[in-house]
Every structure is written in structure tokens, then in C-alpha cells.
Design a protein around this motif. Structure first.
Motif, PDB file in Angstrom:
ATOM      1  N   GLY A  57      63.685  62.476  77.870  1.00 25.32           N
ATOM      2  CA  GLY A  57      63.979  62.230  76.467  1.00 25.32           C
ATOM      3  C   GLY A  57      65.351  61.616  76.309  1.00 25.32           C
ATOM      4  N   LEU A  86      67.572  66.541  71.468  1.00 25.92           N
ATOM      5  CA  LEU A  86      66.731  65.375  71.684  1.00 25.92           C
ATOM      6  C   LEU A  86      66.621  64.571  70.389  1.00 25.92           C
ATOM      7  N   ARG A 135      59.806  64.256  73.325  1.00 22.36           N
ATOM      8  CA  ARG A 135      59.878  64.663  74.733  1.00 22.36           C
ATOM      9  C   ARG A 135      58.634  64.120  75.417  1.00 22.36           C
ATOM     10  N   LEU A 161      59.492  55.898  76.914  1.00 17.39           N
ATOM     11  CA  LEU A 161      60.644  56.071  76.028  1.00 17.39           C
ATOM     12  C   LEU A 161      61.250  54.738  75.601  1.00 17.39           C
TER      13      LEU A 161
END
Length: 265
Positions: A21, A30, A34, A59
Motif C-alpha cells: 500500500g 494507508l 491495501r 497500486l
């Protein structure tokens, strides 16, 4: 847009899952979803590297300027993994940091998974400002540990492998959360095993604070009150995100001293 100095990426490699993350380094939180993928069967280096790439791609940070920290379940010294906990034996005495840097095409900060969880709790969690010796334990498939003295990390403590004299098993085989599941123990029965473990660690190290991490820490109300110790014992704040947050927190090459807000005795 947040500065690349206030956000970083953390990757937490485990025996069953690889999580990642984007982390706000000022708040210790975060700021992305996640992302989790399964650890490849056998957890050999090339396959783990591919899985880490998948997390970074998901991500959308594979080519970003964010610093990257990677946590790994092994003794880590000078960038080499000297043990292999729930991963392939090929990681033993393996140049892991260089392997990941070359495979990902970027610099990383590479460290033991329990140590980075300890970093997360000292900087942003249950041990923030704690003086003296804090021992964090992660209860899961095994028992990971981090030892932090007045904000300074003492790496690679491996207190899950303390031996039980005359029993032929180490502590994690007897008292990890996986032992509770394997032996179908209730909370009270498992707490009896934890009592032996934490009493033994308390006798050996005289800590000032225990912090209990890992996913089971969300059930702290089921077992922590059953333990009788002289040392205060608290559940971790960041639970299963601690590895991600701690890896990100170390990614900028921070000095071993972790927290300037330690309260002196």
C-alpha cells in the motif's frame, strides 16, 4: 499532490500473502487500498518477485518516485536473507536486497518483517513515546519479534525460536496462533501457552512494554486479560498493516533511532 517525501510504498511479504500500500509518513496511515496477492506455492525468489511486481502494478506505483520499503520473513543482514520462515530454502544466504533492486529496477529498503512492524508501532502506534525496552511479538503462522530500546531498533531478535527445554519444540511451534488452530485450542487453553511464552521472555529481558501484533491482535479482548505479567501488554494498533506501514517508514533510509519523542524515565 503529496510530496514523495511524505508518502512511500510498503510491501510486506509473508508465507501466505504479499501485501502492499501507499503510506502517509506523517500520519502512519494507508492512503490507498491495501493490495494483497497470494504468496506463490513454494515461495521461490523469481515467483515472489513476480508477485511483488503485481502488487506494485495494481497500486500503479511501479514507475513512481515514491520510496519503496520491503519487509520479508527472514533474518536480514547487509541485504542478505540468512533464514527462511515459511518460504523456499533458496532464500537462505541469498542477496535478496540486490535481487529485488535489480528485478524492480529501483532502490529499496529491505528489512525483517517483525522489525518493520515494530517500527510502525513505535512511530505511530501502541509503543509511541515508550521508554526503555519494548518487545513486539507478531502471533501468526509463527512468532515474530522486534526489540526496540528507547526508540532504537535491535534487529533480528527471532524470539519465536526460543527453545522449550525437554519438549523438543521451539516457542512458535507451541504458542503461535497457528498452534491454537492446529490443536483446536480455545482462548483459555491458548492463553496458558502464551503465559509460558511471555513469562519466559519477561524473565530473560525484563522489558518495559509488550506489544502484541498480527491479525489475532484484533481479538485481544479474548486472551490478553488472561495473562498475568509484571510487564504491561497492549495490542498493536496497526495489526496486519504494520508491516506495510513500517516498511514504508524505513524506506527513506532512516537512521536506526526511530522516534525522537521517547519519554525518558
Amino acid at each position: 499532490m503529496a510530496s514523495e517525501k511524505t508518502r512511500a510504498v510498503g510491501i510486506d511479504i509473508g508465507g501466505t500473502g504479499i501485501k502492499g500500500g501507499i503510506v502517509d509518513l506523517e500520519k502512519g496511515e494507508l492512503v490507498s487500498d491495501r493490495i494483497k496477492v497470494s504468496t506463490p506455492p513454494g515461495a521461490e525468489p523469481d515467483d515472489v518477485l513476480t508477485a511483488v511486481r503485481t502488487v506494485l502494478d495494481t497500486l500503479d506505483v511501479a514507475d513512481s518516485d515514491y520510496a519503496l520499503g520491503v519487509a520479508f520473513p527472514a533474518i536480514v543482514k547487509n541485504g542478505r536473507t540468512l533464514s527462511a520462515a515459511n518460504v523456499s530454502d533458496k532464500w537462505i544466504d541469498f542477496p535478496a536486497e540486490t535481487f529485488f533492486e535489480e528485478g524492480l529496477g529501483r532502490d529499496i529498503h529491505f528489512a525483517n518483517d517483525a522489525d518493520v512492524a515494530g517500527v510502525a508501532e513505535v512511530r505511530f502506534g501502541a509503543a509511541k513515546g515508550a521508554a526503555g525496552l519494548t518487545i513486539l511479538t507478531t502471533l501468526g503462522t509463527g512468532i515474530g519479534s522486534a526489540m526496540i530500546y528507547d526508540g532504537t531498533l535491535i534487529p533480528n531478535s527471532e524470539l519465536g525460536h526460543l527453545q522449550r527445554a525437554k519438549h523438543g519444540k521451539d516457542a512458535e511451534a507451541y504458542a503461535a496462533y497457528s498452534a491454537m488452530e492446529r490443536d483446536a485450542l480455545n482462548w483459555e487453553e491458548w492463553a496458558a501457552r502464551l503465559q509460558w511464552y511471555y513469562s519466559h521472555v519477561e524473565f530473560l529481558f525484563s522489558p518495559d512494554l509488550f506489544v502484541v501484533g498480527g491479525g489475532v491482535s484484533k481479538h485481544a479482548d479474548k486472551f490478553l486479560h488472561l495473562l498475568e505479567l509484571k510487564t504491561p501488554i497492549l495490542p498493536a494498533v496497526h495489526r496486519n498493516n504494520a508491516g506495510i506501514i513500517g516498511a514504508a517508514a524505513l524506506s527513506l533510509g532512516a537512521a536506526p533511532h526511530l522516534d525522537e519523542t521517547v519519554t525518558t524515565k
